[in-house]
Design a protein around this motif. Structure first.
Motif: not given
Ligand SMILES: [Fe+2]
Ligand SMILES: [Fe+2]
Length: 474
Positions: A226-233, A150-157, A235-239, A215-219
């Motif tokens: 306000g940059f929506d793609p960053l907010a959306r990506t 999942e950290e690898g996937r976070h890199l992908w994000a 949010r899923f990483m937090l899951t 990581g949880k707090y930074q994410l």
């Protein structure tokens, strides 16, 4: 949109409709895979691991569990759905529609934010790469691999954002994310804690409790962007992040349980005796806690920071749970308490709140940490042992911010350098502590068996039994 697994790169961003972007990411993909084979979990090739994989970004039932042959995990790009009508929630642009493209004036700042977050993801995989060789059980080995993929996937994000929104510079940064190495003298990872070693499983559990929680707090702060793609990506990483912290909290909890039960049954609190019995004594647990908390607190940055103010005013990075805070969300006149040393004492002064956002996020993080340590203490008390772990003062052992290099005790007293150094052995892990912990690290891979120094978990993963064959070695 559902996640499309028929694509080379699984995604829910309709990658197929943007051929240029798709080609660029497909070009990066083999570079990622060769980084994974060089720096990912040691000797894991060919293992079948019982892993969860995201199948949707829907909160109910987003993951599916099954055996995955390493390294054939399907790393992909998953963003939370767009919120129609979302607006910027804070700063100078408050109330404007959230940005779907990078505003020109914030381009380099946003790129830096994405790169700094992105850099931590492969770094932790690198830090943890040897741990599989000394796993205390199959259950724990599986959890390690889950965190790693999942950290690898976070890199992908983060790489998706760089490729999709930052053009050529973004592509170059995406390459550089695969070139830096944790702890490398010439080309280290960006942030200090991600260049420390994670040499043993006690460090791993402390890291996932303390540093993944950073990581949880930074994410969470980026999830307000306000940059929506960053907010959306994010949010899923937090899951996904929640499981990483669970691994840390339950891992330490199981070590404490084993130690406390041993203390009770042998009626001893003598660290020497407990080490002879092969468990980790509580003062050593406290020293590891002190170390991991203090290096993680530095990750939040300087207490008073004009960068943090710019991120906020620009609408790029918010506060933790920004939308739940009842104020003007602009911080035009608010103040926030920060610490400094005056006349040999720690004193509180008021800084402009907009400059003190790192400190505020650090304080939110500490409150969360204190609650977790309280849950650990209940495990110790339940075994009938009169001992409580404590969270050291936030000025203890700091390298960044106003208190950097100050000689602050875990209780928050300022002392002389001589006193501090004389006590170091009591407060931070010594070479001897590390050697002892290292000596415990063996490899336990029989289903249902656990190393002596850690209790089994109360339940398995995804309702499987504790003695389930979580990893098949083939
Ligand atoms: Fe992560
Ligand atoms: Fe994580």
């Amino acid at each position: 949109m559902a996640i499309d697994y028929s694509q080379k790169i699984p995604n829910n961003v309709d990658l197929a409709s943007d051929k240029t972007l798709q080609r660029a990411l497909e070009h990066w993909q083999p570079h990622f895979l060769s980084w994974w084979s060089e720096m990912g979990p040691d000797e894991s090739r060919g293992f079948d691991v019982y892993l969860r994989t995201a199948v949707s970004v829907d909160h109910k039932g987003w993951a599916q569990f099954d055996y995955v042959k390493m390294p054939d995990y399907r790393w992909g790009i998953f963003l939370n759905p767009t919120e129609p009508g979302r607006s910027v929630g804070f700063g100078a642009h408050k109330g404007e529609p959230a940005w779907q493209e990078v505003p020109g004036e914030y381009r380099s700042t946003l790129r830096r934010i994405v790169v700094t977050q992105g850099d931590t993801e492969p770094a932790s995989v690198e830090q943890q790469r040897h741990l599989g060789l000394t796993c205390p059980s199959l259950y724990d080995l599986r959890n390690l691999f889950q965190v790693n993929v999942e950290e690898g996937r976070h890199l992908w994000a983060m790489v998706y954002l760089l490729h999709a929104y930052f053009g050529r510079d973004g592509r170059e940064e995406a390459e550089a994310l695969l070139q830096r190495r944790s702890g490398d003298a010439d080309n280290p990872r960006i942030l200090g804690a991600f260049n420390e070693q994670t040499p043993d499983w006690l460090s791993f559990f402390m890291f996932t409790f303390f540093t993944d929680r950073d990581g949880k707090y930074q994410l969470s702060a980026l999830a307000e962007s306000g940059f929506d793609p960053l907010a959306r990506t994010t949010r899923f990483m937090l899951t996904e992040e929640a499981h990483h912290m669970f691994v840390g909290e339950s891992g330490i909890g199981r070590i404490l349980q084993r130690t406390a039960e041993t203390m009770a049954s042998h009626k001893t609190d003598d660290p020497k005796r407990l080490r002879e019995l092969g468990v980790i004594d509580l003062p050593t647990m406290q020293r590891y806690l002190n170390f991991h908390l203090s290096v993680t607190l530095d990750l939040f940055g300087a207490d008073v920071s004009s960068n943090a103010a710019n991120f906020y005013t620009g609408g790029l990075k918010g506060r933790f749970e920004e939308s739940k805070i009842a104020d003007d969300h602009q911080l035009l006149s608010a103040t926030y308490p920060v610490l400094e040393i005056a006349d040999g004492k720690i004193v509180t002064t008021e800084a402009a709140a907009v400059n003190a956002l790192n400190e505020r996020l650090r304080d939110d993080y500490i409150a969360d940490t204190v609650a977790g340590v309280g849950r650990w203490n209940r495990i110790i008390q339940k075994a009938g042992i009169d001992f409580a772990l404590t969270v050291p003062h936030k000025g203890f052992n700091r390298r960044i911010g106003t208190l950097a290099g100050a000689c602050v005790t875990p209780q928050g007293e300022v002392v002389s350098r001589e006193v501090w150094e004389a006590k170091r052995r009591e407060w931070l892990p010594s070479d001897e502590d590390r050697a002892y912990v290292h000596s415990l690290m063996g490899r336990v891979v029989e289903p249902g068996k656990f190393a002596n120094w850690i209790a089994p978990p109360s339940r398995g993963i995804n309702s499987q039994p504790v003695d389930f064959e979580y990893v098949r070695f083939n």
